[in-house]
Write a protein that holds these residues in place. Sequence first.
Motif, PDB file in Angstrom:
ATOM      1  N   VAL A 257       0.852  -1.194   0.000  1.00  0.00           N
ATOM      2  CA  VAL A 257       0.000   0.000   0.000  1.00  0.00           C
ATOM      3  C   VAL A 257       0.890   1.247   0.000  1.00  0.00           C
ATOM      4  CG1 VAL A 257      -1.922   1.177   1.109  1.00  0.00           C
ATOM      5  CG2 VAL A 257      -1.670  -1.302   1.367  1.00  0.00           C
ATOM      6  N   SER A 258       0.565   2.183  -0.855  1.00  0.00           N
ATOM      7  CA  SER A 258       1.341   3.413  -0.916  1.00  0.00           C
ATOM      8  C   SER A 258       0.903   4.370   0.189  1.00  0.00           C
ATOM      9  CB  SER A 258       1.153   4.080  -2.280  1.00  0.00           C
ATOM     10  OG  SER A 258       1.629   3.238  -3.282  1.00  0.00           O
ATOM     11  N   LEU A 259       1.872   4.851   0.933  1.00  0.00           N
ATOM     12  CA  LEU A 259       1.588   5.793   2.025  1.00  0.00           C
ATOM     13  C   LEU A 259       2.857   6.613   2.239  1.00  0.00           C
ATOM     14  CD1 LEU A 259      -0.327   6.634   4.389  1.00  0.00           C
ATOM     15  CD2 LEU A 259       0.810   4.909   5.774  1.00  0.00           C
ATOM     16  N   ASP A 260       2.796   7.897   1.864  1.00  0.00           N
ATOM     17  CA  ASP A 260       4.021   8.688   1.835  1.00  0.00           C
ATOM     18  C   ASP A 260       4.225   9.550   3.073  1.00  0.00           C
ATOM     19  OD1 ASP A 260       4.518   7.765  -0.809  1.00  0.00           O
ATOM     20  OD2 ASP A 260       3.113   9.251  -1.587  1.00  0.00           O
ATOM     21  N   THR A 261       3.192   9.685   3.883  1.00  0.00           N
ATOM     22  CA  THR A 261       3.290  10.526   5.074  1.00  0.00           C
ATOM     23  C   THR A 261       2.171  10.145   6.041  1.00  0.00           C
ATOM     24  OG1 THR A 261       2.989  12.797   5.886  1.00  0.00           O
ATOM     25  CG2 THR A 261       1.984  12.303   3.769  1.00  0.00           C
ATOM     26  N   LEU A 262       2.383  10.448   7.322  1.00  0.00           N
ATOM     27  CA  LEU A 262       1.324  10.191   8.316  1.00  0.00           C
ATOM     28  C   LEU A 262       0.626  11.484   8.704  1.00  0.00           C
ATOM     29  CD1 LEU A 262       3.203   7.597  10.559  1.00  0.00           C
ATOM     30  CD2 LEU A 262       1.478   7.184   8.791  1.00  0.00           C
ATOM     31  N   ASP A 263       0.935  12.557   7.975  1.00  0.00           N
ATOM     32  CA  ASP A 263       0.317  13.847   8.258  1.00  0.00           C
ATOM     33  C   ASP A 263      -0.810  14.095   7.250  1.00  0.00           C
ATOM     34  OD1 ASP A 263       0.732  16.744   9.499  1.00  0.00           O
ATOM     35  OD2 ASP A 263       0.364  16.945   7.339  1.00  0.00           O
ATOM     36  N   PRO A 264      -2.070  14.251   7.737  1.00  0.00           N
ATOM     37  CA  PRO A 264      -3.195  14.353   6.810  1.00  0.00           C
ATOM     38  C   PRO A 264      -3.069  15.478   5.785  1.00  0.00           C
ATOM     39  CG  PRO A 264      -3.969  14.153   9.075  1.00  0.00           C
ATOM     40  CD  PRO A 264      -2.487  14.303   9.136  1.00  0.00           C
TER      41      PRO A 264
END
Length: 326
Positions: free
Chosen positions: A117-124
Amino acid sequence: MALDQFGRTIRYLRISLTDHCNLRCVYCMPEDMTFRPNAELLQDDEILTLMELFARLGFDKYRLTGGEPTVRAHVVDLVRNMKQIPGVRSLSMTTNGVLLKKLAGPLKEAGLERVNVSLDTLDPERFRRVTRWGSLEQVWEGILEAERVGLTPIKINAVVVNGYNDGDLVDLARLTCQYPWQVRFIEMMPFGGATELQLRQVVSTADMLRTLTEHLGPLELIDNGRLDGEARLYRIPGAAGTLGFISSVTMPFCAACTRARLTADGRLRLCLLRDNEVDLLTPLRQGATIEDLRQIILDAIWSKPWGHGLARGEFATNRTMSEIGG
Ligand code: SAM
Ligand code: SF4
């Protein structure tokens, strides 16, 4: 067996199920991207025919990608039919996770094994800036659902881009302290003209490792640095998961490449970063026999280029990442 002129056995096929996407990541496509009409894309029966042929040629590992593979109509049925083809040993998917909350269970039940799964940051806020349209919460729920139904081990793909998410490395890496996931940091590949991002916005693996060790202390190298697929693995001491680094720009892994790509419009693309492609859709629709198609595929694989020339400033120019199937 499908061999190339350099003696590499090619057995891994990444299949792009569609060039369409429900996000517009800045490193992948322009916001006003236009997509191909459905009639120009491989239909379900055409994909299955080609996949059977590839399986007979020794391809045993398959990854569904795109565009966003989960937006393809009837994707669950397609996966179920793919899984029944003899010789399909491994079937996984790369997805942006937006639809996983709903689809993870049905995809698992149909025979999909795992997801990246692509996820580049945890900041919305930054998530929205990178994906232009995305909701972090939706993707996060999708990842948890994928884990719950057993599409594991979960791998998270983060493309690191200077000026966008280069400040998010440490938080993303810390996920592995809590979750048994592989968080993979990918060097951004600049695609000729398709996005506004430039070579200078690539963050090298060496720079990523420097930042991470500054904040987290020394990382443990896993398996003496032997590649796991395309990633070199490390671990934060005591962590449940691992960190992977995909260094396509600064340390290409072309010598070990075993892959080819089938684009959504039915072209066999021989190297992600070279424009060489062979059309399979036209002969398929013009009634080529299975033997003809087999020979077209074998000849194409034989001509697979040795590798890419990013380091020399040579870029693929004819397609965006979403059209190729990254
Ligand atoms: N839509 C799905 C997704 O985002 O996971 C699958 C297709 S996407 C093209 C496949 C992978 O390519 C994703 O992990 C994405 O982050 C990565 N990617 C896209 N553009 C890239 C680029 N310019 N350089 C490096 N990786 C890129
Ligand atoms: Fe869509 Fe994946 Fe490209 Fe993002 S990286 S725009 S989610 S295809």
